[in-house]
Motif scaffolding. Structure first.
Motif, PDB file in Angstrom:
ATOM      1  N   GLN A 100      -2.509   4.651   5.567  1.00  0.00           N
ATOM      2  CA  GLN A 100      -3.265   5.560   6.415  1.00  0.00           C
ATOM      3  C   GLN A 100      -2.741   6.988   6.261  1.00  0.00           C
ATOM      4  O   GLN A 100      -1.563   7.208   5.949  1.00  0.00           O
ATOM      5  CB  GLN A 100      -3.179   5.122   7.875  1.00  0.00           C
ATOM      6  N   TYR A 109      -8.027   6.321   5.414  1.00  0.00           N
ATOM      7  CA  TYR A 109      -7.289   5.731   4.294  1.00  0.00           C
ATOM      8  C   TYR A 109      -7.571   6.505   3.004  1.00  0.00           C
ATOM      9  O   TYR A 109      -8.535   6.212   2.296  1.00  0.00           O
ATOM     10  CB  TYR A 109      -7.675   4.261   4.123  1.00  0.00           C
ATOM     11  N   HIS A 158     -12.175   2.909  10.996  1.00  0.00           N
ATOM     12  CA  HIS A 158     -11.539   2.619   9.700  1.00  0.00           C
ATOM     13  C   HIS A 158     -12.413   3.190   8.594  1.00  0.00           C
ATOM     14  O   HIS A 158     -13.498   2.659   8.310  1.00  0.00           O
ATOM     15  CB  HIS A 158     -11.348   1.111   9.522  1.00  0.00           C
TER      16      HIS A 158
END
Length: 544
Positions: free
Chosen positions: A502, A510, A262
């Protein structure tokens, strides 16, 4: 509580007039009104000399239900909405990987802050330095003509917004009151409480420096890790058996790898090398429109008088601003951008041998000149004159070409090329300043600005300036100063993302804020950082 909107009072209204207006609006006696709080205060300056203040008020009354029932058909009398922030998730225990945030401008700062407040202990990377060291480097360009490519107006803690007017208003849709969360966090970090209620709040550079430091301390205290002088040079991307692409981490300039599924990309609109690296790694992006032009400086007193008339100088009104637009015969639109009342024009280059302008104000807005960018909208079809490859990065080629040309016109020492408005309109070079002395440091070299921009942009600005003078008397005054060039109005690319925030083709990445093409200004970038942090939290919790 009851919220009253559109309560109008004279600029010079006496103490007690607000409560009296509330009682009159609601038809209540004095004892029935328990408390009145100003939620927002703006003004209507359309009638010079008769400027009105416009209030939104939160009111506590003895019989709230009865009052609301009596005014059920009045859209200006409603229950006070809940504008408090509610966290969407909490980090799971024994979180295997920490999310990474790249960039510590307003977007990255708030993405990191929210993730830290929710317990995710983010790692925040910024290629630049901590804000006070960065300030020293920035002044090095302004005072000594020495550019630090990794520590300047564009790069470092606080982002480009640190050296700006510190405007905190935006036209974004904000149904979840993320903007209120931003303002509340800024107040906690040291901003004046008036930003919570004035209609066009601003902070100014000096206050922003201290606030950013305080917010960093908060992130540290919540387990976040902030690392400066850590430029990301590559991205680790896996292509899985089903063809989906997944981010796996980043590679720093030092060669160190940081692993995470992430990664928030909040790099700002000037991280050109990062855009090229993302493109090379196959991350989907598109060229997007932006604007180019010059900074213009006038005496602030002229703007104040034009906007406020005899009430110019009133402490509630402060230094006047403006917002102008003109649609030209050649099909272009020219508009004012990033207007800085009582401010200065600043050197904003981030690459050697290039000149870029921006505007900045302190909280007091008490410098002699007003400045704003006067810019022309351009779109990807205009980029081909500078890069005909069809690349989504062609806008960067245009920016670089114009910034290099400005460097040459300015004398190749980081001075900016400049011209008096009167001479610009007449098509002749300027040789000496008049009543307006430019504020740009390290200096302005007078010349002919026509070669600084494409012909269509020069034609459009020449048409627009007299049109703006019809709206603000004195705008096209001969001695007003144009300084070039303004090229960083917004990102030249958009790194497309889906509804889950995303990347369209790279899961776990992101794209966020101005650099990705999703914000324009401190508040909208900070709000986007909050939204992306929420998306990261939801995704982590869904897969943990």
């Amino acid at each position: 509580m009851i919220r009253l909107t559109d309560i109008k009072l004279p600029l010079e209204h006496p103490e007690g007039a607000i409560e009296a207006a509330v009682r009159a609006k609601l038809g209540l006696g004095k004892d029935a009104v328990r408390q009145v709080t100003v939620f927002r205060r703006g003004y209507d300056a359309r009638k010079r000399g008769a400027i009105q203040l416009i209030y939104t008020l939160d009111v506590e009354v003895a019989d709230e239900a009865g009052v609301l029932k009596r005014h059920a058909d009045d859209k200006h009398v409603q229950p006070t909405p809940d504008t408090g922030y509610h966290f969407v998730a909490k980090a799971p225990e024994n979180l295997a990987q920490r999310p990474i945030v790249i960039g510590m401008g307003p977007c990255g700062l708030f993405a990191g802050l929210l993730l830290a407040q929710m317990g995710y202990r983010p790692i925040i990377l910024d290629r630049g330095k901590a804000v006070r060291e960065r300030t020293v480097d920035t002044w090095g360009l302004w005072r000594k003509r020495k550019l630090e490519p990794e520590s300047n107006v564009q790069f470092g803690e606080g982002g480009a917004g640190t050296f700006s007017d510190g405007k905190l208003h935006s036209q974004i849709s904000d149904p979840h009151h993320h903007g209120r969360k931003v303002l509340n966090e800024f107040v906690l970090a040291g901003a004046p409480e008036e930003i919570l209620y004035v209609s066009k709040p601003h902070i100014g550079t000096f206050r922003l420096v201290t606030m950013v430091e305080n917010m960093r301390a908060t992130i540290d205290s919540l387990g976040g890790e902030i690392r400066f002088s850590q430029r990301v040079d590559d991205f680790l991307v896996d292509t899985e058996t089903d063809g989906k692409r997944q981010i796996r981490g980043v590679v720093l300039a030092s060669g160190e790898q940081l692993l995470s599924d992430h990664v928030v990309l909040a790099v700002g609109h000037s991280a050109r090398d990062t855009f090229f690296q993302l493109h090379e790694r196959g991350v989907y992006m598109e060229a997007k429109p932006f604007s180019i032009g010059f900074r213009v400086e006038h005496p602030q007193s002229i703007i104040d008088q034009a906007r406020f008339g005899p009430q110019a100088g009133h402490p509630i009104l402060g230094a006047a601003d403006y917002k102008l637009v003109h649609h030209c015969k050649n099909g272009r639109s020219v508009y004012s951008f990033c207007m800085c009342p009582g401010g200065t024009v600043v050197a904003a280059a981030s690459e050697p041998e290039r000149v870029v302008t921006n505007g900045m104000s302190q909280y007091s807005r008490n410098e002699r000149n007003a400045n704003a960018a006067i810019v022309v909208g351009i779109d990807p079809k205009d980029f081909a004159a500078f890069d005909d490859s069809g690349s989504p990065l062609a806008g960067i080629a245009l920016q670089r070409a114009l910034e290099s040309r400005a460097y040459e016109l300015g004398g190749r020492d980081y001075s900016a090329p400049g011209q008096l408005v009167g001479d610009f309109l007449s098509g002749k070079p300027s040789s000496e300043f008049g009543s307006v002395q430019p504020s740009y440091k390290p200096g302005v070299r007078l010349t002919d600005l026509a070669p600084a921009l494409p012909d269509y942009a020069i034609e459009a600005i020449r048409e627009a300036l007299p049109a703006f003078d019809r709206q603000i008397k004195g705008f096209a005054m001969r001695d007003a100063v144009l300084t070039g060039v303004e090229t960083r109005t917004s990102s030249p690319v958009r790194i497309r993302r889906g509804e889950d925030y995303q990347s369209l083709n790279t899961q776990g990445l992101y794209p966020a804020g101005e650099g990705a093409g999703y914000a324009g200004g401190i508040l909208s970038a900070a709000v986007d950082g909050i939204r992306v942090a929420e998306a990261v939290a939801r995704q982590i919790n869904a897969t943990h």
